[in-house]
Design a protein around this motif. Sequence first.
Motif, PDB file in Angstrom:
ATOM      1  N   HIS A 418       0.893  -1.354   0.028  1.00 10.81           N
ATOM      2  CA  HIS A 418      -0.131   0.176  -0.047  1.00 10.81           C
ATOM      3  C   HIS A 418       0.645   1.276  -0.013  1.00 10.81           C
ATOM      4  O   HIS A 418       0.623   2.179  -0.739  1.00 10.81           O
ATOM      5  N   GLN A 445      -4.718   3.229   7.417  1.00  8.00           N
ATOM      6  CA  GLN A 445      -5.164   3.014   6.117  1.00  8.00           C
ATOM      7  C   GLN A 445      -6.380   1.994   5.692  1.00  8.00           C
ATOM      8  O   GLN A 445      -6.740   1.705   4.644  1.00  8.00           O
ATOM      9  N   GLY A 446      -7.038   1.529   6.835  1.00  7.20           N
ATOM     10  CA  GLY A 446      -7.876   0.510   6.680  1.00  7.20           C
ATOM     11  C   GLY A 446      -7.782  -0.947   6.137  1.00  7.20           C
ATOM     12  O   GLY A 446      -8.488  -1.764   5.907  1.00  7.20           O
ATOM     13  N   ILE A 447      -6.527  -1.307   6.462  1.00  8.34           N
ATOM     14  CA  ILE A 447      -5.853  -2.687   5.978  1.00  8.34           C
ATOM     15  C   ILE A 447      -6.177  -3.511   7.058  1.00  8.34           C
ATOM     16  O   ILE A 447      -6.845  -4.643   6.805  1.00  8.34           O
ATOM     17  N   THR A 449      -8.744  -3.622  10.348  1.00  8.02           N
ATOM     18  CA  THR A 449      -9.900  -3.098  10.983  1.00  8.02           C
ATOM     19  C   THR A 449     -10.112  -3.245  12.702  1.00  8.02           C
ATOM     20  O   THR A 449     -11.290  -2.899  13.142  1.00  8.02           O
ATOM     21  N   THR A 468      -7.715 -10.830   2.686  1.00  3.99           N
ATOM     22  CA  THR A 468      -8.131  -9.581   2.878  1.00  3.99           C
ATOM     23  C   THR A 468      -7.268  -8.535   3.031  1.00  3.99           C
ATOM     24  O   THR A 468      -7.483  -7.279   2.576  1.00  3.99           O
ATOM     25  N   PHE A 469      -6.422  -8.655   3.600  1.00  5.14           N
ATOM     26  CA  PHE A 469      -5.168  -7.779   3.993  1.00  5.14           C
ATOM     27  C   PHE A 469      -4.655  -7.369   2.589  1.00  5.14           C
ATOM     28  O   PHE A 469      -4.420  -6.129   2.200  1.00  5.14           O
ATOM     29  N   ARG A 472      -7.148  -5.072   0.611  1.00  3.41           N
ATOM     30  CA  ARG A 472      -7.288  -3.745   1.047  1.00  3.41           C
ATOM     31  C   ARG A 472      -5.886  -2.895   0.618  1.00  3.41           C
ATOM     32  O   ARG A 472      -5.883  -1.720   1.053  1.00  3.41           O
ATOM     33  N   SER A 473      -4.778  -3.569   0.166  1.00  5.64           N
ATOM     34  CA  SER A 473      -3.445  -2.719   0.079  1.00  5.64           C
ATOM     35  C   SER A 473      -3.655  -1.945  -1.319  1.00  5.64           C
ATOM     36  O   SER A 473      -2.651  -1.106  -1.563  1.00  5.64           O
ATOM     37  N   HIS A 497     -14.598 -13.613   4.434  1.00  7.32           N
ATOM     38  CA  HIS A 497     -13.638 -12.997   3.648  1.00  7.32           C
ATOM     39  C   HIS A 497     -13.830 -13.419   2.233  1.00  7.32           C
ATOM     40  O   HIS A 497     -12.779 -13.126   1.327  1.00  7.32           O
ATOM     41  N   ALA A 500     -12.909 -10.284  -0.651  1.00  7.55           N
ATOM     42  CA  ALA A 500     -11.580 -10.449  -0.959  1.00  7.55           C
ATOM     43  C   ALA A 500     -11.090 -11.266  -1.960  1.00  7.55           C
ATOM     44  O   ALA A 500     -10.281 -11.171  -2.758  1.00  7.55           O
TER      45      ALA A 500
END
Length: 550
Positions: A418, A445-447, A449, A468-469, A472-473, A497, A500
């Motif tokens: 990210h 950054q919301g990676i 939560t 999921t990580f 979000r990156s 999940h 994602a």
Amino acid sequence: MAPCLHGIMLSVVSSTRNLEKGRNFIMHRRTTRALSFLALLLALFTAFSLVSPGLEAAGGTSSQKKVVGYVPYWRSGYFSQIPYDQVTHLNYAFAIPTAEGGLRPLENAQAARQLIQTAHQKGVKVLLAVGGWSYNGVVLEPTFAAATATEAKRKAFADAIIAMCDQYGFDGVDMDWEHPRLKDGTYRQYEALMLDLAQRLHAKGKLLTSAVLCGVSPEGAVYSDSAAHTDAVLHAVDWINVMAYDGDEGARHSTYQFARYSGDYWHKTRGVPAEKVVLGLPFYARPGGTAYRDILSAVPNAHLSDSVTYQGRTVWYNGLSTIQAKTRYARDELGSVMIWEITQDTSDPTKSLLAAITRTLREDASHPFTDLVPGSWYYEDVCAAYEAGLMKGTGGTSFSPLRTLTRAEGIALASRIHDRHHNGRETISPGSPWYQPYVDYARTQGILTQNLSAAELSAPLTRAEFATFLARSLPGSALPPINTVERIPDLAESDLHGPAVYQLYRAGIFAGSDASGSFRPNSVITRAETAALVARMTDPDRRVSFSLTG
């Protein structure tokens, strides 16, 4: 393939060869790698074991070097074990000439068709090797002479070779006339045949190569019949396969110095361009022609030397160190290597001669790891991730490809991806504990939560969590769908999940753990698998195309 001895010794030591009848998580690999984006991702190495992977773009071998392996029809039982990612060309041996100017029906034709199909799927070319030293105990040199004795027979012979090449879908022809001679004038017939084949094959976009004499004795004395391969032929062929073995039936069989004499003769004395001189390496011993794999079965440490006692007598061959030394010479000064023949190798990657060749061709790669096996499914991915500065080792010269990830390591990798994408460089540095700045960044950054305890951060990371990580990156625009994915067998899109995972499947980041595309969401993830994923996240050209429907 023939020995490089003169006169009757040629017959004695060669005929044996033609008488010897006798996990994958996300690994749909592309053979062409574009690393331009990765090159822009030069980054700071961080202190933790995952962060900060590299090799040249290539389909399994050094991108500018050939690795040519002969595969005899009588060894078809071993074809399924061929490591296609470690070769560039295979020569199917042999198509047998007739004195009338034709070819016998191709031996083991179905095996040849399957070999070609599989090799083409792997990006490997397959050539039809014509001839060899003998067939069913009969030396073929007189047959070649008779088949080309007149212009009409020579044309018919060329027609038959072209027809068989086209019929089966071979990518070209390797001529194994052993050998055209000066004194009886057959060199003129050979030259006429080769020039005709070169013109016709090249017009079809196919290759023409030739197996040639070693050129010199084990002491470096030039064989007169080496000149039977005329300058016109050497100019016309795409390359020559130099048979730098069978120097004798003992210690002179295939020494390093003999290989140098042979390569230097064709390149320096005859003036053949370096890239067209392919140095032959033996995967067998003299006397007897025993396969390297069989020697190892009897003498487990045989890979450490060039001579052992086998079945009561001393045999000579090339162990790992000699194969590596020859490969370095061929890599640096010639056009790389040819092997007679690859089914004689062991399947043990720690002792494999072909694996040693591959490692040597890649010695200039910018990774220091001794626990990466060239040819393994993860090798190129680890190298790419290392070169991009995304992953590094676990200490010393180890990468530990099978070690599993922790949540902290997965969060850190996603944060770094990210950071690079949004800031053009890495702005995060390790802290105390090392992962805290990455966790803080991920939360901002919301990676990530939710807050996680130290125990939770050190726990193993699951595939689903890592998906999921990763999702979000990067923004959606950096993960465009390239695949149709309607259903993953063991994960619904509505699961926690699921969004994602489905996004990354469609973007070509994940491709499933089996043929049906299963994901195994609750399984842990290894460092090798992680290397493939982060390389695909940062380099779109490494992403995988497939379809999951129904």
